[in-house]
Design an enzyme around this catalytic site. Structure first.
Site, short mmCIF file in Angstrom:
data_model
loop_
_atom_site.label_atom_id
_atom_site.label_comp_id
_atom_site.label_asym_id
_atom_site.label_seq_id
_atom_site.Cartn_x
_atom_site.Cartn_y
_atom_site.Cartn_z
N ASN A 1 41.97 44.94 52.90
CA ASN A 1 43.16 45.75 53.15
C ASN A 1 43.00 46.48 54.48
OD1 ASN A 1 44.23 45.01 50.66
ND2 ASN A 1 43.41 46.79 49.60
N THR B 1 44.06 43.36 47.67
CA THR B 1 45.49 43.04 47.76
C THR B 1 45.87 42.27 49.02
OG1 THR B 1 46.03 44.98 46.43
CG2 THR B 1 47.80 44.06 47.77
N ASP C 1 46.84 38.84 42.68
CA ASP C 1 46.10 38.94 43.95
C ASP C 1 44.62 39.24 43.72
OD1 ASP C 1 46.59 41.47 42.99
OD2 ASP C 1 47.10 42.34 44.93
#
Length: 556
Positions: free
Chosen positions: A111, A90, A363
């Site tokens: 992340n 993401t 994404d």
């Protein structure tokens, strides 16, 4: 006399031709100026978290005419659109969409990632230098400071001398902070827990605006603490697997992962608002808040182009919990289609049907549940680092005399302790190669590459190309592994992502609105191409780390 008349006619002819030429040249220059850019009142960037490309085609017959179908039929569809780097997650995904670059340039390599300078894991959007706004928790202590380059939203703000607004909205903090860029007027995300409110960071403001407080104090969230049943008869969902199976996760108190989902925490209107993220109502709440932002911030109401960045996060939460072949995923996309129709209809009415541009992408994609694939005789499986760790430690002791040579393993990368290697009087490149070659012997690992290979070589296609685009020289590790196709490091229920494999890289890319031609292409496009394409349409500077190229078919 006759000669004078003829001479006069010739002169008049020259004057008329000259006048026509001047008028024609002026008209041509006006046309050329008009062709330099399109000037929408609003750009809406939509990122659907964990949306595979085939969700467009698989659920097509269930979609209405005003959502996904409208974007495809009246816009431009890039059918062969891919992430050109890994890890496909993401934080890097949203950053790459908006910067037109990859982790190699923008620096958001996961992340979370191991910070070699601090010697600890860091989160892509966290920043203790700022305070939470709208909550007493630490959930608002965020900023885009780990992102090294500008975004399309930054460049639009700079181009308009900060007069054009940028508002970013997502359930996930990173889904709002990173698209908003360094200069956003505001980025808002959802604080679930026992609050159920939209919050932000002091990076953007000292207190929430009136319209946000009004939204939070209404029943706009609480009213969705209701049972989740299918939007259409479940027996019509023939595009997904059976409802009761062993490949899906459970909500609390459930004994089977079946509809309707109606557990105490889903129904409780005073606590556990995080559970809404795992239902399609999370996307509807996001849409409603984005439309509140449209009104509250007067977006698209003047001559300066504004930007509304929306990320739909519930699709990812639901994919992780139930898997890509679940009835839950199908129902989620059918409901998201209705949310998109509401968004488009509202933009038509308030901004103007020909006065905005939309792009929609994802994404990252996702893999089907390996346990399910195995049941269908498709090669798939699971990788556990803890299972290989004892064997690897034994090898390290034999080869180097210590296990301290490895400091961290994360994002499928090994970070080595360079001080230990130096003290052992071993060449770093040699140590990397020795460990990479050893890892090839372990179950589930398909390939291994060294940091030296990533730095020295110039890969142009395939898995090495994807890994190299994700490799940041200052932040990435020393040895990179790639699991076999169909193999993941994840629990036995639900889907995940993060690999350079095609099921994680192939995602939708749709353009729609002012200046966008109708059509499609099967020519390969890549995620970093989005930002320079939008920049070219708007006639503004590319983000300063751009490595992508404008998609000419969209510009034509």
């Amino acid at each position: 006399m006759q000669k004078k008349i003829q001479l006069l006619l010739v002169v008049l002819g020259f004057i008329i031709v000259g006048t026509l030429n001047t008028h024609g040249q002026k008209k041509q220059k006006d046309n050329e100026a008009a062709d330099l850019k399109t000037s929408p009142k609003l750009v809406v960037g939509i990122v659907v978290d964990q949306m595979r490309y085939d969700y467009l085609t698989r659920f097509w017959n269930h979609y209405g005419e005003g959502g996904f179908k409208r974007l495809v039929k009246d816009g431009f569809n890039c059918k062969n659109n891919h992430f050109n780097y890994a890890p496909t997650s993401t934080g890097p995904g949203h950053t790459s969409v908006y910067t037109g670059s990859t982790p190699a340039a923008h620096g958001v390599i996961g992340n979370n990632w191991y910070d070699k300078d601090q010697g600890e894991s860091v989160y892509c959007a966290s920043d203790d230098n700022y305070a939470s706004v709208g909550t007493t928790s630490d959930a608002g202590k965020m900023s885009p400071h780990r992102m090294n380059v500008t975004t399309i939203t930054d460049e639009l703000r700079l181009h308009t001398q900060m007069r054009g607004k940028t508002i970013a909205v997502a359930l996930k903090d990173r889904g709002a902070v990173l698209p908003g860029g360094h200069t956003a007027n505001a980025a808002y995300w959802f604080q679930g827990a026992d609050e159920g409110n939209w919050i932000t960071s002091s990076y953007y403001m000292k207190q929430l605006p009136k319209w946000v407080n009004e939204f939070n104090s209404s029943d706009a969230v609480e009213k969705y603490k209701i049972p989740w049943n299918t939007a259409k008869p479940i027996n019509s969902y023939i595009e997904s697997g059976i409802d009761n199976n062993s490949y899906e996760g459970l909500f609390e108190t459930e004994t089977t992962p079946t509809f309707p989902h109606s557990t105490p925490n889903i129904l409780n209107k005073k606590k556990d608002f995080d559970i809404l993220k795992y239902t399609p109502y999370g996307n509807t709440i996001t849409t409603n808040f984005a439309l509140a932002a449209l009104d509250g911030e007067n977006l698209g109401m003047d001559s300066e182009t504004d930007f509304l960045a929306i990320s739909y996060s519930s699709t990812d939460y639901i994919g992780h919990k139930f898997g890509v072949n679940s009835k839950e995923i199908q129902d989620t996309y059918i409901r998201l289609d209705a949310d998109l129709q509401l968004l488009l209809n509202t933009l038509d009415r308030k901004v103007g049907k020909e006065e905005y541009i939309i792009f929609l992408t994802a994404d990252h994609g996702a893999i089907d549940v390996p346990a399910y694939l195995s049941s269908q005789k498709i090669p798939a499986g699971y990788f556990e680092y803890d299972e290989i760790s004892p064997k690897l430690d034994e090898f390290l002791k034999y080869k180097f005399g210590t296990t301290n040579i490895i400091k961290n393993f994360s994002n499928y990368q090994f970070f080595l302790d360079h001080k230990v290697i130096k003290n052992l009087d071993i060449d770093l490149a040699q140590a990397q190669e020795i460990i990479a070659n050893e890892l090839l012997n372990y179950k589930g690992i398909d390939r291994a590459y060294t940091g030296r290979q990533m730095i020295q070589n110039n890969y142009t296609d395939g898995i090495p190309y994807i890994l190299q685009n994700g490799y940041n020289q200052k932040r990435s590790g020393d040895v990179l592994i790639v699991l076999k196709p169909g193999v993941i490091s994840y629990p036995k229920t639900g889907s995940t992502h993060g690999s350079p494999q095609i099921y994680d890289t192939h995602v939708p890319l749709l353009f729609y609105g002012k200046g966008i031609p109708k059509g499609s292409t099967s020519v390969r496009t890549e995620i970093p191409d989005i930002a320079p394409t939008i920049s070219s349409l708007l006639g503004i500077s590319f983000p300063n780390g751009t490595t992508g190229k404008p998609i000419t078919e969209v510009l034509d």
